[in-house]
Design a protein around this motif. Structure first.
Motif, PDB file in Angstrom:
ATOM      1  N   ALA A   1       0.519  -1.107  -0.097  1.00  0.00           N
ATOM      2  CA  ALA A   1       0.742   0.266  -0.282  1.00  0.00           C
ATOM      3  C   ALA A   1       0.856   1.315  -0.281  1.00  0.00           C
ATOM      4  O   ALA A   1       1.698   1.133   0.766  1.00  0.00           O
ATOM      5  N   GLY A   2       0.469   2.418  -0.549  1.00  0.00           N
ATOM      6  CA  GLY A   2       1.104   3.837  -0.730  1.00  0.00           C
ATOM      7  C   GLY A   2       2.900   3.423  -1.963  1.00  0.00           C
ATOM      8  O   GLY A   2       3.321   4.484  -1.146  1.00  0.00           O
ATOM      9  N   CYS A   3       3.118   2.525  -2.336  1.00  0.00           N
ATOM     10  CA  CYS A   3       4.282   2.486  -3.389  1.00  0.00           C
ATOM     11  C   CYS A   3       3.897   2.785  -4.298  1.00  0.00           C
ATOM     12  O   CYS A   3       4.415   4.166  -4.210  1.00  0.00           O
ATOM     13  N   GLY A   4       3.353   1.928  -5.420  1.00  0.00           N
ATOM     14  CA  GLY A   4       2.874   2.991  -6.810  1.00  0.00           C
ATOM     15  C   GLY A   4       4.593   2.699  -7.711  1.00  0.00           C
ATOM     16  O   GLY A   4       4.386   3.581  -8.761  1.00  0.00           O
ATOM     17  N   ALA A   5       5.636   2.286  -7.610  1.00  0.00           N
ATOM     18  CA  ALA A   5       6.687   2.187  -7.883  1.00  0.00           C
ATOM     19  C   ALA A   5       6.988   1.262  -9.535  1.00  0.00           C
ATOM     20  O   ALA A   5       7.604   2.394  -9.865  1.00  0.00           O
ATOM     21  N   CYS A   6       6.074   0.588  -9.495  1.00  0.00           N
ATOM     22  CA  CYS A   6       5.949  -0.590 -10.886  1.00  0.00           C
ATOM     23  C   CYS A   6       5.445   0.809 -11.670  1.00  0.00           C
ATOM     24  O   CYS A   6       5.376   0.835 -13.018  1.00  0.00           O
ATOM     25  N   CYS A   7       4.766   1.453 -11.809  1.00  0.00           N
ATOM     26  CA  CYS A   7       3.903   3.027 -11.917  1.00  0.00           C
ATOM     27  C   CYS A   7       4.484   3.846 -11.888  1.00  0.00           C
ATOM     28  O   CYS A   7       4.072   4.753 -12.775  1.00  0.00           O
ATOM     29  N   ILE A   8       5.315   4.219 -12.001  1.00  0.00           N
ATOM     30  CA  ILE A   8       6.199   5.341 -11.707  1.00  0.00           C
ATOM     31  C   ILE A   8       7.561   4.880 -12.165  1.00  0.00           C
ATOM     32  O   ILE A   8       8.309   6.088 -13.596  1.00  0.00           O
ATOM     33  N   ALA A   9       8.546   4.005 -12.164  1.00  0.00           N
ATOM     34  CA  ALA A   9      10.029   3.517 -12.472  1.00  0.00           C
ATOM     35  C   ALA A   9      10.621   2.973 -13.749  1.00  0.00           C
ATOM     36  O   ALA A   9      11.288   3.882 -14.428  1.00  0.00           O
ATOM     37  N   PRO A  10       9.777   2.467 -14.198  1.00  0.00           N
ATOM     38  CA  PRO A  10       9.348   1.810 -15.128  1.00  0.00           C
ATOM     39  C   PRO A  10       9.188   2.736 -16.714  1.00  0.00           C
ATOM     40  O   PRO A  10       7.780   2.905 -16.236  1.00  0.00           O
ATOM     41  N   SER A  11       9.832   2.911 -17.746  1.00  0.00           N
ATOM     42  CA  SER A  11       8.548   2.940 -18.645  1.00  0.00           C
ATOM     43  C   SER A  11       7.687   2.336 -19.941  1.00  0.00           C
ATOM     44  O   SER A  11       7.991   1.230 -18.791  1.00  0.00           O
ATOM     45  N   ILE A  12       7.226   3.034 -20.051  1.00  0.00           N
ATOM     46  CA  ILE A  12       6.294   1.662 -20.863  1.00  0.00           C
ATOM     47  C   ILE A  12       5.661   2.204 -22.563  1.00  0.00           C
ATOM     48  O   ILE A  12       5.345   3.769 -22.738  1.00  0.00           O
ATOM     49  N   THR A  13       5.823   1.236 -23.008  1.00  0.00           N
ATOM     50  CA  THR A  13       5.844   2.151 -24.746  1.00  0.00           C
ATOM     51  C   THR A  13       4.372   1.535 -25.131  1.00  0.00           C
ATOM     52  O   THR A  13       4.357   2.660 -26.337  1.00  0.00           O
ATOM     53  N   SER A  14       3.248   0.997 -24.452  1.00  0.00           N
ATOM     54  CA  SER A  14       1.884   0.647 -25.454  1.00  0.00           C
ATOM     55  C   SER A  14       1.560   1.514 -24.837  1.00  0.00           C
ATOM     56  O   SER A  14       1.793   2.372 -23.918  1.00  0.00           O
ATOM     57  N   PRO A  15       0.255   2.396 -24.839  1.00  0.00           N
ATOM     58  CA  PRO A  15      -1.000   3.712 -25.331  1.00  0.00           C
ATOM     59  C   PRO A  15      -0.780   2.727 -23.963  1.00  0.00           C
ATOM     60  O   PRO A  15      -0.981   1.772 -23.324  1.00  0.00           O
ATOM     61  N   ILE A  16      -1.427   4.327 -22.856  1.00  0.00           N
ATOM     62  CA  ILE A  16      -1.896   3.829 -21.694  1.00  0.00           C
ATOM     63  C   ILE A  16      -3.169   5.155 -21.857  1.00  0.00           C
ATOM     64  O   ILE A  16      -3.240   5.483 -22.681  1.00  0.00           O
ATOM     65  N   PRO A  17      -4.256   4.522 -21.585  1.00  0.00           N
ATOM     66  CA  PRO A  17      -5.457   5.681 -21.758  1.00  0.00           C
ATOM     67  C   PRO A  17      -4.517   7.025 -21.075  1.00  0.00           C
ATOM     68  O   PRO A  17      -4.843   6.601 -19.408  1.00  0.00           O
ATOM     69  N   GLY A  18      -5.071   7.878 -21.439  1.00  0.00           N
ATOM     70  CA  GLY A  18      -4.722   8.907 -21.081  1.00  0.00           C
ATOM     71  C   GLY A  18      -2.685   9.656 -21.522  1.00  0.00           C
ATOM     72  O   GLY A  18      -2.286  10.595 -21.228  1.00  0.00           O
ATOM     73  N   MET A  19      -2.101   8.350 -21.906  1.00  0.00           N
ATOM     74  CA  MET A  19      -1.319   8.804 -22.234  1.00  0.00           C
ATOM     75  C   MET A  19      -0.903   7.797 -23.410  1.00  0.00           C
ATOM     76  O   MET A  19       0.083   6.714 -23.475  1.00  0.00           O
ATOM     77  N   PRO A  20      -1.261   7.990 -24.656  1.00  0.00           N
ATOM     78  CA  PRO A  20      -1.316   7.231 -25.709  1.00  0.00           C
ATOM     79  C   PRO A  20       0.307   7.259 -26.558  1.00  0.00           C
ATOM     80  O   PRO A  20       0.164   6.089 -26.974  1.00  0.00           O
ATOM     81  N   LEU A  21       0.930   7.324 -25.836  1.00  0.00           N
ATOM     82  CA  LEU A  21       1.544   7.095 -26.269  1.00  0.00           C
ATOM     83  C   LEU A  21       2.968   5.935 -25.755  1.00  0.00           C
ATOM     84  O   LEU A  21       4.382   6.371 -24.931  1.00  0.00           O
ATOM     85  N   GLY A  22       2.751   5.797 -24.320  1.00  0.00           N
ATOM     86  CA  GLY A  22       3.156   5.041 -23.009  1.00  0.00           C
ATOM     87  C   GLY A  22       3.704   6.175 -22.269  1.00  0.00           C
ATOM     88  O   GLY A  22       3.002   7.196 -22.104  1.00  0.00           O
ATOM     89  N   LYS A  23       4.743   6.116 -21.201  1.00  0.00           N
ATOM     90  CA  LYS A  23       5.744   6.849 -20.160  1.00  0.00           C
ATOM     91  C   LYS A  23       6.954   6.575 -20.576  1.00  0.00           C
ATOM     92  O   LYS A  23       7.375   5.741 -20.493  1.00  0.00           O
ATOM     93  N   PRO A  24       7.842   8.095 -20.260  1.00  0.00           N
ATOM     94  CA  PRO A  24       9.462   7.209 -20.140  1.00  0.00           C
ATOM     95  C   PRO A  24       9.428   6.746 -18.364  1.00  0.00           C
ATOM     96  O   PRO A  24       8.629   6.957 -17.422  1.00  0.00           O
ATOM     97  N   ALA A  25      10.520   6.641 -18.602  1.00  0.00           N
ATOM     98  CA  ALA A  25      10.617   5.902 -16.853  1.00  0.00           C
ATOM     99  C   ALA A  25      11.087   6.694 -16.118  1.00  0.00           C
ATOM    100  O   ALA A  25      11.737   8.648 -16.650  1.00  0.00           O
ATOM    101  N   GLY A  26      10.487   6.785 -14.453  1.00  0.00           N
ATOM    102  CA  GLY A  26      10.751   7.970 -13.789  1.00  0.00           C
ATOM    103  C   GLY A  26       9.192   9.493 -14.168  1.00  0.00           C
ATOM    104  O   GLY A  26       9.226   9.909 -12.949  1.00  0.00           O
ATOM    105  N   VAL A  27       8.945   9.081 -14.802  1.00  0.00           N
ATOM    106  CA  VAL A  27       6.959   9.490 -14.180  1.00  0.00           C
ATOM    107  C   VAL A  27       5.495   8.880 -14.248  1.00  0.00           C
ATOM    108  O   VAL A  27       5.607   7.515 -14.851  1.00  0.00           O
ATOM    109  N   PRO A  28       5.513   9.200 -13.139  1.00  0.00           N
ATOM    110  CA  PRO A  28       4.602   8.651 -12.813  1.00  0.00           C
ATOM    111  C   PRO A  28       3.049   8.249 -13.601  1.00  0.00           C
ATOM    112  O   PRO A  28       2.884   9.537 -14.214  1.00  0.00           O
TER     113      PRO A  28
END
Length: 85
Positions: free
Chosen positions: A5-32
């Motif tokens: 609870a209260g962590c969210g590290a896996c939603c912040i630290a890694p990059s995600i290259t696939s689309p996410i609702p609200g982030m159609p290009l994914g997200k860079p590492a270190g960005v929530p």
């Protein structure tokens, strides 16, 4: 193992290259992720819009460490080691 609870590290630290609702290009590492709630939970957990890479990431003692800082550090180092040149 359950998510901490209260962590969210896996939603912040890694990059995600696939689309996410609200982030159609994914997200860079270190960005929530935009789907990370104020209490550090995934807002699309269990939904079909959740990227497959997120669903495949399972909490483990090694990844999560003893606290949120250890989890962010471990995932950030993994991101660094696996980043393309």
């Amino acid at each position: 193992m359950e998510c901490r609870a209260g962590c969210g590290a896996c939603c912040i630290a890694p990059s995600i290259t696939s689309p996410i609702p609200g982030m159609p290009l994914g997200k860079p590492a270190g960005v929530p992720c935009i789907q990370l709630s104020d209490d550090f939970r995934c807002g699309i957990f269990g939904q079909s819009e959740r990227p497959a890479c997120c669903g495949g990431l399972k909490p483990s003692a090694q990844m999560c460490g003893a606290n949120r800082d250890e989890a962010i550090n471990w995932l950030s180092e993994l991101e660094r080691l696996t980043a393309p040149d």
